[in-house]
Design a protein around this motif. Sequence first.
Motif, PDB file in Angstrom:
ATOM      1  N   ASP A 103     -57.232  24.628  11.580  1.00  0.00           N
ATOM      2  CA  ASP A 103     -57.149  24.472  10.237  1.00  0.00           C
ATOM      3  C   ASP A 103     -57.595  25.644   9.348  1.00  0.00           C
ATOM      4  O   ASP A 103     -58.104  25.317   8.336  1.00  0.00           O
ATOM      5  CB  ASP A 103     -57.584  23.179   9.804  1.00  0.00           C
ATOM      6  N   PHE A 111     -49.543  30.278   1.371  1.00  0.00           N
ATOM      7  CA  PHE A 111     -48.399  29.632   2.343  1.00  0.00           C
ATOM      8  C   PHE A 111     -47.258  30.624   2.058  1.00  0.00           C
ATOM      9  O   PHE A 111     -46.727  30.920   3.162  1.00  0.00           O
ATOM     10  CB  PHE A 111     -48.085  28.371   1.765  1.00  0.00           C
ATOM     11  N   TRP A 125     -37.797  28.973  11.232  1.00  0.00           N
ATOM     12  CA  TRP A 125     -38.876  29.784  11.356  1.00  0.00           C
ATOM     13  C   TRP A 125     -39.510  30.124  12.659  1.00  0.00           C
ATOM     14  O   TRP A 125     -40.479  30.963  12.684  1.00  0.00           O
ATOM     15  CB  TRP A 125     -39.961  29.182  10.290  1.00  0.00           C
ATOM     16  N   PRO A 175     -40.260  31.608  16.328  1.00  0.00           N
ATOM     17  CA  PRO A 175     -39.536  32.921  16.577  1.00  0.00           C
ATOM     18  C   PRO A 175     -38.661  32.807  17.849  1.00  0.00           C
ATOM     19  O   PRO A 175     -38.107  33.906  18.013  1.00  0.00           O
ATOM     20  CB  PRO A 175     -41.067  33.321  17.208  1.00  0.00           C
ATOM     21  N   HIS A 176     -38.413  31.766  18.245  1.00  0.00           N
ATOM     22  CA  HIS A 176     -37.517  31.588  19.538  1.00  0.00           C
ATOM     23  C   HIS A 176     -36.631  30.247  19.357  1.00  0.00           C
ATOM     24  O   HIS A 176     -36.882  29.764  18.656  1.00  0.00           O
ATOM     25  CB  HIS A 176     -38.186  31.592  20.980  1.00  0.00           C
ATOM     26  N   GLN A 205     -52.300  21.589   6.365  1.00  0.00           N
ATOM     27  CA  GLN A 205     -53.283  22.645   6.501  1.00  0.00           C
ATOM     28  C   GLN A 205     -54.040  22.696   5.426  1.00  0.00           C
ATOM     29  O   GLN A 205     -53.693  22.479   4.299  1.00  0.00           O
ATOM     30  CB  GLN A 205     -52.552  24.055   6.723  1.00  0.00           C
ATOM     31  N   ARG A 216     -44.580  35.915  14.202  1.00  0.00           N
ATOM     32  CA  ARG A 216     -44.715  34.791  15.237  1.00  0.00           C
ATOM     33  C   ARG A 216     -44.168  35.233  16.566  1.00  0.00           C
ATOM     34  O   ARG A 216     -44.541  34.551  17.588  1.00  0.00           O
ATOM     35  CB  ARG A 216     -43.975  33.389  14.627  1.00  0.00           C
ATOM     36  N   ARG A 217     -43.049  36.201  16.544  1.00  0.00           N
ATOM     37  CA  ARG A 217     -42.871  36.474  17.932  1.00  0.00           C
ATOM     38  C   ARG A 217     -43.876  37.266  18.627  1.00  0.00           C
ATOM     39  O   ARG A 217     -43.656  37.338  19.752  1.00  0.00           O
ATOM     40  CB  ARG A 217     -41.503  37.448  17.529  1.00  0.00           C
ATOM     41  N   LYS A 236     -46.322  20.340   8.002  1.00  0.00           N
ATOM     42  CA  LYS A 236     -47.425  20.197   8.639  1.00  0.00           C
ATOM     43  C   LYS A 236     -48.695  20.214   7.760  1.00  0.00           C
ATOM     44  O   LYS A 236     -48.481  20.480   6.473  1.00  0.00           O
ATOM     45  CB  LYS A 236     -47.693  21.524   9.498  1.00  0.00           C
ATOM     46  N   ASN A 263     -43.430  35.453   8.885  1.00  0.00           N
ATOM     47  CA  ASN A 263     -42.875  34.674  10.029  1.00  0.00           C
ATOM     48  C   ASN A 263     -42.341  35.733  11.182  1.00  0.00           C
ATOM     49  O   ASN A 263     -42.570  35.321  12.469  1.00  0.00           O
ATOM     50  CB  ASN A 263     -41.620  33.998   9.670  1.00  0.00           C
ATOM     51  N   PRO A 313     -32.242  33.719  13.257  1.00  0.00           N
ATOM     52  CA  PRO A 313     -31.896  34.727  14.201  1.00  0.00           C
ATOM     53  C   PRO A 313     -31.222  34.235  15.587  1.00  0.00           C
ATOM     54  O   PRO A 313     -30.653  34.998  16.092  1.00  0.00           O
ATOM     55  CB  PRO A 313     -33.233  35.435  14.579  1.00  0.00           C
ATOM     56  N   TYR A 357     -40.282  33.824  -3.398  1.00  0.00           N
ATOM     57  CA  TYR A 357     -40.153  32.367  -3.024  1.00  0.00           C
ATOM     58  C   TYR A 357     -40.239  31.502  -4.221  1.00  0.00           C
ATOM     59  O   TYR A 357     -40.871  31.504  -5.332  1.00  0.00           O
ATOM     60  CB  TYR A 357     -41.531  31.972  -2.254  1.00  0.00           C
ATOM     61  N   TRP A 407     -47.362  20.831   4.148  1.00  0.00           N
ATOM     62  CA  TRP A 407     -46.699  22.282   3.773  1.00  0.00           C
ATOM     63  C   TRP A 407     -45.012  22.002   4.510  1.00  0.00           C
ATOM     64  O   TRP A 407     -45.150  21.542   5.638  1.00  0.00           O
ATOM     65  CB  TRP A 407     -47.423  23.312   4.215  1.00  0.00           C
ATOM     66  N   ASP A 408     -44.391  22.777   4.239  1.00  0.00           N
ATOM     67  CA  ASP A 408     -43.027  22.860   4.571  1.00  0.00           C
ATOM     68  C   ASP A 408     -43.221  23.931   5.723  1.00  0.00           C
ATOM     69  O   ASP A 408     -43.845  24.791   5.828  1.00  0.00           O
ATOM     70  CB  ASP A 408     -42.190  23.531   3.644  1.00  0.00           C
ATOM     71  N   ILE A 448     -53.793  28.497   6.547  1.00  0.00           N
ATOM     72  CA  ILE A 448     -53.647  28.839   4.992  1.00  0.00           C
ATOM     73  C   ILE A 448     -54.862  29.424   4.373  1.00  0.00           C
ATOM     74  O   ILE A 448     -54.548  30.380   3.587  1.00  0.00           O
ATOM     75  CB  ILE A 448     -53.357  27.354   4.512  1.00  0.00           C
TER      76      ILE A 448
END
Lengths: 287, 288
Positions: B84, B60, A264, A266-267, A226, B70-71, A224, B67, A19, A122, A231-232, B87
């Motif tokens: 943690d 995931f 990915w 947000p900003h 988790q 997230r904003r 990351k 996503n 974005p 996905y 994970w991507d 997921i």
Amino acid sequence: MEYFDPGRTETAVGMAHSPYVSELVERLPGALDYVEIPFEQLRHAPATADIQQHIPLVLHCASMSVGGFVPPEESTLAAVEHWRQRTRTPWIGEHLAYIRAEATEPDAAGRGAAADPTSLTYTVCPQLSEQSLEQVLDNLKPLQDRYPVPIILENPPQYFPVPGSTMSLVEFTARLCDRNDRLDLLLDLTHFLISAINLGFDASRELERLPLERVVEVHLSGLKSQSGTAWDDHAQPAPEPVFDLLAQALRRSRPRAVTFEYNWAPHLPELGPLQQQLRRVRDLVGT
Amino acid sequence: MSERTGPLTGPRVHAHIAAGLADPGLIDSWTARNGGGGTEQDAAVIDAIDLAALRRFAGFVTMVRQNPLRRILPLTLRALAEADLEIEAFAAYAPHFARLSRTAGPDLRGRLTAFADFLDGWLVDDDPVHAVIRDALGHELTVERLRHAEGGPAAAPSAPHRGAVPRRTGAQAIRTARHHPRALAELIESGGLATGRPPRPDRPTLLYWRDEPTRQVRVTEVTPLAAHLLALVDGRTTVGGLARRLTAATGEPCDADQLAVALQEFTDLHLLTLGGAAPSPIGEHRCG
């Protein structure tokens, strides 16, 4: 309109569409050579292509299900061709993965696939078997015949072993390249590192077993940990081990493009660190 | 048994992994062995799949599809990651989101509401780390609600006096939090959740309001008494009447003139406007 120069000899450095990528192009003039854009986004929001007034586009696709046993819809392949022509992409990036599969419900003869195929949002790493290898080769040929630009296949991240697999993804990829002279690769180094962490192999050693001379494009992103799995993570910058793998890969390959997948968050990412990473890659590829 | 004729054929393995990802509730039923009948071959495929790993992968994928949130919920999602739990939370949410997607194809607002409701129910009450995540969720939902709340133009500040009638104006909310949002952000971003033992809560009373000229939502800590006072403002009671109510509520004498001065802070922030007495509601006065 801006188009990727097919005769370009220097490695180009670009960014995956997000974005805020238009703002990046505007605020960092000359820092990016192209924007890699998902075909699916263009298909559903054609106005996204307007950014090509300012910067060339490279087409990335997740819809052809090259790694699967259920073919994509003809309309999907036709739409890919439409956007190939419009963007004049130098190649079509696609995942070595599947996004469609037969239904689990059996048909009258008990063979499965009676119902509509399952479509996913996905891409998923395929079974790495002889059967899959033959299927991918069968899937690839008509696509390569259809499109006048190369299709380059991206290694998927491996989050768990796929049952029935009989070889590693590196071996699978190497054998694909052996059997298909026209096949080139999109090496996602973060996916590669993720697979190494999750499946417990040595990334540096395995990288040497890949046909790196076939790498046309490289992807870099964050990752990351988790729940005990890597994970991507396209919201994080690429970590140091990814740059180490890039430096190693560049000893044997001369990719035409290196793409940061930072799409990915947000900003807008912080410009300073981003510029440092862009410079770092340009130094590594010698442009 | 050869690969092609054995149960783990490529198409059937792909089919089951895809089915589990498209409908993550299936993974739970396979795990519990409550899933539909299926053939022996299907059972062999399901047995061969690492269902816990597939469930995490479904989480995931669901997370990636959220996503855009997230904003709106950056701190909440960061807190989940730092603990943690990211997921795991999205793996638990995956069946809900799959159902939601099938029925509605939710827009951003629908996604936010669905995920926030789910997360609030998923977090447990007696876990201090969960409590911090819930605090972040409460804060960010309050900010988001006020950001989109109806609200009139800012009222000009006016001087309160004991006969004036305060009325609330603009978008505002009172919330008792676990931590002030600033401290909360520091705690989460410094990795303070990884220890599993976050600091004791401060329980501040927070006033959220939208600054109309900038449309920014702001947060100020207020005393519980000030929060109580704001809650008493009903648009009909004069400052003098509010003083009497506060006296009754606290047992401490409250002077109307001093209260008028205190209210000035709220009028300066455009949170209150002061006018004359409102007419009585229709029907309140009996005829004759």
